[in-house]
Structure formats: C-alpha cells, structure tokens
Design an enzyme around this catalytic site. Structure first.
Site, mmCIF file in Angstrom:
data_model
loop_
_atom_site.group_PDB
_atom_site.id
_atom_site.type_symbol
_atom_site.label_atom_id
_atom_site.label_comp_id
_atom_site.label_asym_id
_atom_site.label_seq_id
_atom_site.Cartn_x
_atom_site.Cartn_y
_atom_site.Cartn_z
ATOM 1 N N ARG A 1 -0.083 -7.472 1.933
ATOM 2 C CA ARG A 1 -1.485 -7.783 1.640
ATOM 3 C C ARG A 1 -1.904 -7.039 0.374
ATOM 4 O O ARG A 1 -1.332 -5.985 0.059
ATOM 5 C CB ARG A 1 -2.407 -7.292 2.784
ATOM 6 C CG ARG A 1 -2.157 -7.909 4.135
ATOM 7 C CD ARG A 1 -2.951 -9.203 4.299
ATOM 8 N NE ARG A 1 -2.858 -9.705 5.660
ATOM 9 C CZ ARG A 1 -1.816 -10.381 6.167
ATOM 10 N NH1 ARG A 1 -0.757 -10.602 5.410
ATOM 11 N NH2 ARG A 1 -1.830 -10.815 7.412
ATOM 12 N N PRO B 1 -2.888 5.225 7.727
ATOM 13 C CA PRO B 1 -3.289 3.908 8.203
ATOM 14 C C PRO B 1 -3.215 2.802 7.162
ATOM 15 O O PRO B 1 -3.590 2.987 6.006
ATOM 16 C CB PRO B 1 -4.740 4.112 8.662
ATOM 17 C CG PRO B 1 -5.180 5.381 8.048
ATOM 18 C CD PRO B 1 -3.944 6.223 7.874
ATOM 19 N N ASN B 2 -2.724 1.672 7.626
ATOM 20 C CA ASN B 2 -2.631 0.409 6.871
ATOM 21 C C ASN B 2 -1.507 0.383 5.846
ATOM 22 O O ASN B 2 -1.243 -0.663 5.258
ATOM 23 C CB ASN B 2 -3.983 0.046 6.214
ATOM 24 C CG ASN B 2 -5.065 -0.174 7.253
ATOM 25 O OD1 ASN B 2 -4.852 -0.942 8.193
ATOM 26 N ND2 ASN B 2 -6.177 0.517 7.138
ATOM 27 N N HIS C 1 -1.029 9.406 -3.678
ATOM 28 C CA HIS C 1 -1.752 8.146 -3.537
ATOM 29 C C HIS C 1 -1.181 7.135 -4.512
ATOM 30 O O HIS C 1 -0.893 7.478 -5.666
ATOM 31 C CB HIS C 1 -3.250 8.322 -3.784
ATOM 32 C CG HIS C 1 -3.867 9.224 -2.768
ATOM 33 N ND1 HIS C 1 -4.074 8.825 -1.474
ATOM 34 C CD2 HIS C 1 -4.236 10.516 -2.848
ATOM 35 C CE1 HIS C 1 -4.560 9.841 -0.797
ATOM 36 N NE2 HIS C 1 -4.672 10.886 -1.604
ATOM 37 N N ARG D 1 -11.718 4.533 -8.393
ATOM 38 C CA ARG D 1 -12.208 3.626 -7.350
ATOM 39 C C ARG D 1 -13.551 4.126 -6.799
ATOM 40 O O ARG D 1 -14.213 4.926 -7.438
ATOM 41 C CB ARG D 1 -11.115 3.487 -6.277
ATOM 42 C CG ARG D 1 -9.810 2.936 -6.862
ATOM 43 C CD ARG D 1 -8.740 2.746 -5.807
ATOM 44 N NE ARG D 1 -9.104 1.714 -4.860
ATOM 45 C CZ ARG D 1 -8.433 1.475 -3.723
ATOM 46 N NH1 ARG D 1 -7.351 2.203 -3.428
ATOM 47 N NH2 ARG D 1 -8.828 0.521 -2.916
ATOM 48 N N TYR E 1 -1.884 -2.661 -4.418
ATOM 49 C CA TYR E 1 -0.839 -1.796 -3.862
ATOM 50 C C TYR E 1 0.585 -2.265 -4.162
ATOM 51 O O TYR E 1 1.546 -1.643 -3.714
ATOM 52 C CB TYR E 1 -1.040 -1.661 -2.347
ATOM 53 C CG TYR E 1 -2.371 -1.017 -1.977
ATOM 54 C CD1 TYR E 1 -2.617 0.316 -2.275
ATOM 55 C CD2 TYR E 1 -3.387 -1.736 -1.363
ATOM 56 C CE1 TYR E 1 -3.827 0.908 -1.962
ATOM 57 C CE2 TYR E 1 -4.600 -1.155 -1.038
ATOM 58 C CZ TYR E 1 -4.816 0.172 -1.341
ATOM 59 O OH TYR E 1 -6.015 0.762 -1.035
ATOM 60 N N ALA F 1 -6.684 6.307 4.210
ATOM 61 C CA ALA F 1 -8.139 6.478 4.372
ATOM 62 C C ALA F 1 -8.502 7.814 5.026
ATOM 63 O O ALA F 1 -9.585 8.362 4.777
ATOM 64 C CB ALA F 1 -8.702 5.320 5.183
ATOM 65 N N ASN G 1 0.823 10.681 2.263
ATOM 66 C CA ASN G 1 -0.238 9.764 1.855
ATOM 67 C C ASN G 1 -1.035 9.479 3.119
ATOM 68 O O ASN G 1 -0.655 8.623 3.923
ATOM 69 C CB ASN G 1 0.325 8.483 1.248
ATOM 70 C CG ASN G 1 -0.784 7.566 0.733
ATOM 71 O OD1 ASN G 1 -1.960 7.777 1.026
ATOM 72 N ND2 ASN G 1 -0.403 6.566 -0.039
ATOM 73 N N GLU H 1 0.460 15.796 -1.807
ATOM 74 C CA GLU H 1 -0.392 14.638 -1.524
ATOM 75 C C GLU H 1 -0.090 13.530 -2.537
ATOM 76 O O GLU H 1 -0.074 13.786 -3.738
ATOM 77 C CB GLU H 1 -1.859 15.073 -1.636
ATOM 78 C CG GLU H 1 -2.858 13.950 -1.446
ATOM 79 C CD GLU H 1 -4.313 14.415 -1.633
ATOM 80 O OE1 GLU H 1 -4.533 15.611 -1.917
ATOM 81 O OE2 GLU H 1 -5.209 13.566 -1.501
HETATM 82 O O1 CA2 Z 1 -3.912 4.695 -3.082
HETATM 83 C C1 CA2 Z 1 -3.515 5.103 -1.978
HETATM 84 O O2 CA2 Z 1 -2.344 5.387 -1.741
HETATM 85 C C2 CA2 Z 1 -4.525 5.227 -0.820
HETATM 86 O O3 CA2 Z 1 -4.153 6.364 -0.049
HETATM 87 C C3 CA2 Z 1 -4.394 3.954 -0.019
HETATM 88 C C4 CA2 Z 1 -5.416 3.869 1.118
HETATM 89 C C5 CA2 Z 1 -6.826 4.124 0.613
HETATM 90 O O4 CA2 Z 1 -7.729 4.165 1.709
HETATM 91 C C6 CA2 Z 1 -6.909 5.435 -0.159
HETATM 92 O O5 CA2 Z 1 -8.241 5.573 -0.641
HETATM 93 C C7 CA2 Z 1 -5.948 5.436 -1.313
HETATM 94 C C8 CA2 Z 1 -5.398 2.483 1.765
HETATM 95 C C9 CA2 Z 1 -4.054 2.062 2.250
HETATM 96 C C10 CA2 Z 1 -4.154 0.619 2.634
HETATM 97 O O6 CA2 Z 1 -2.936 0.023 2.317
HETATM 98 C C11 CA2 Z 1 -2.879 -1.323 2.262
HETATM 99 C C12 CA2 Z 1 -1.703 -1.846 1.765
HETATM 100 C C13 CA2 Z 1 -1.597 -3.199 1.653
HETATM 101 C C14 CA2 Z 1 -2.634 -4.022 2.050
HETATM 102 C C15 CA2 Z 1 -3.784 -3.487 2.550
HETATM 103 C C16 CA2 Z 1 -3.912 -2.117 2.669
#
Ligand code: CA2
Length: 139
Positions: free
Chosen positions: A17, A9-10, A97, A104, A22, A74, A71, A95
């Site tokens: 964003r 997700p996201n 990230h 974090r 990221y 969340a 990946n 896996e």
């Molecule tokens: O660091 C990572 O790859 C995560 O899997 C990213 C997840 C986060 O919940 C994990 O704890 C770590 C969040 C992905 C959200 O991605 C976005 C990308 C751009 C803007 C907003 C969110």
C-alpha cells in the site's frame, strides 16, 4: 555481532500500500537482501502492530544483543512506554524512519524515541536500515 530490527504498526503493509510514500518493496524481500549484504551480522527481524508486544520484544532482546534498529512507526510519536523500555535496557537503539518525518505533518515531528536513542536516521527509504547496521560497525 547480533542486531535486532523491530518494526512497528502497519509496516507489514510495506510494498503493498502507499508505494508513493513508502516504496514498492516488501520488508521481507528487503530483509532477505539485507542479510546477504551483511553476512557476518546476525540479523533478526520482528514486526508487530501491538505496542505491548514491541515493549516485550525490546525487553527480551535488550540484554542479549549488540543493538536494536527500531522503526516504531506511529508509536514513535505517542509511546512513553516504548521510550521507557529503551531507557531500561542495555543495548543501544538506532531509530530509523523510511520517510523524512520532519517534512510531514507536525505530529510526526515529535519522537519519544529520539531522546533515548543512540542516533536517528530518517528520510533515506529502506536504505536507512542499511545505514543503521553500518552505524554499529567499528570501521
Ligand atoms: O517513515 C517512517 O518510517 C514512519 O515510521 C512510518 C509510519 C509513520 O506513522 C511514521 O510517522 C513514519 C507509518 C508506517 C505505515 O506503513 C505503511 C506502509 C505501507 C502502506 C501503509 C502504511
């Protein structure tokens, strides 16, 4: 060799964003460059914001590819279902990230994927996906 990259997700917002966490590259642009760097690897990319769709994809490709780069975003920190799906398939899962989740919030230190993964790569930005692909190569 066939590898499937699954993003949770996201991650469709990458490059659009929160670039300070990221990065500024969209996954689609990165994936295009990745395919050029590994022309002999058959690469598929799937992204979903829906937990059940990620589980369906893991089941669909899990007996039919040489590995999955996952990946789960969340869902990493919450999904018993994705962990169970990984346990049920044959393909090894690496896996990934983008951020170093251990730097974090504490809730990001928990992973339902790590105990059933072949290995874990975190904190190297998008390059982590390159490293995951290399990890499947017999050098
Ligand atoms: O660091 C990572 O790859 C995560 O899997 C990213 C997840 C986060 O919940 C994990 O704890 C770590 C969040 C992905 C959200 O991605 C976005 C990308 C751009 C803007 C907003 C969110």
């Amino acid at each position: 060799m066939k590898l499937v990259i699954i993003n949770g997700p996201n991650l469709n917002l990458l490059g659009k964003r929160e670039p300070e966490i990221y990065g500024g590259t969209t996954f689609e642009a990165y994936f295009g460059a990745l395919k050029q760097r590994f022309p002999r690897v058959e690469l598929e990319y799937f992204q979903s914001n829906i937990e059940g769709e990620i589980i369906d994809k893991i089941q669909e490709v899990g007996f039919d590819c040489d590995g999955i780069v996952l990946n789960a975003a969340a869902y990493t920190h919450t999904s018993v279902g994705i962990g169970d799906a990984i346990k049920a398939i044959e393909a090894p899962v690496v896996e990934v990230h983008i951020s170093n989740t251990h730097k974090r919030e504490e809730f990001r230190h928990v992973s339902y994927i790590s105990p059933v993964a072949k290995g874990v790569i975190l904190g190297f930005g998008l390059q982590g996906y390159d490293l995951a692909i290399i990890s499947f190569m017999h050098l």
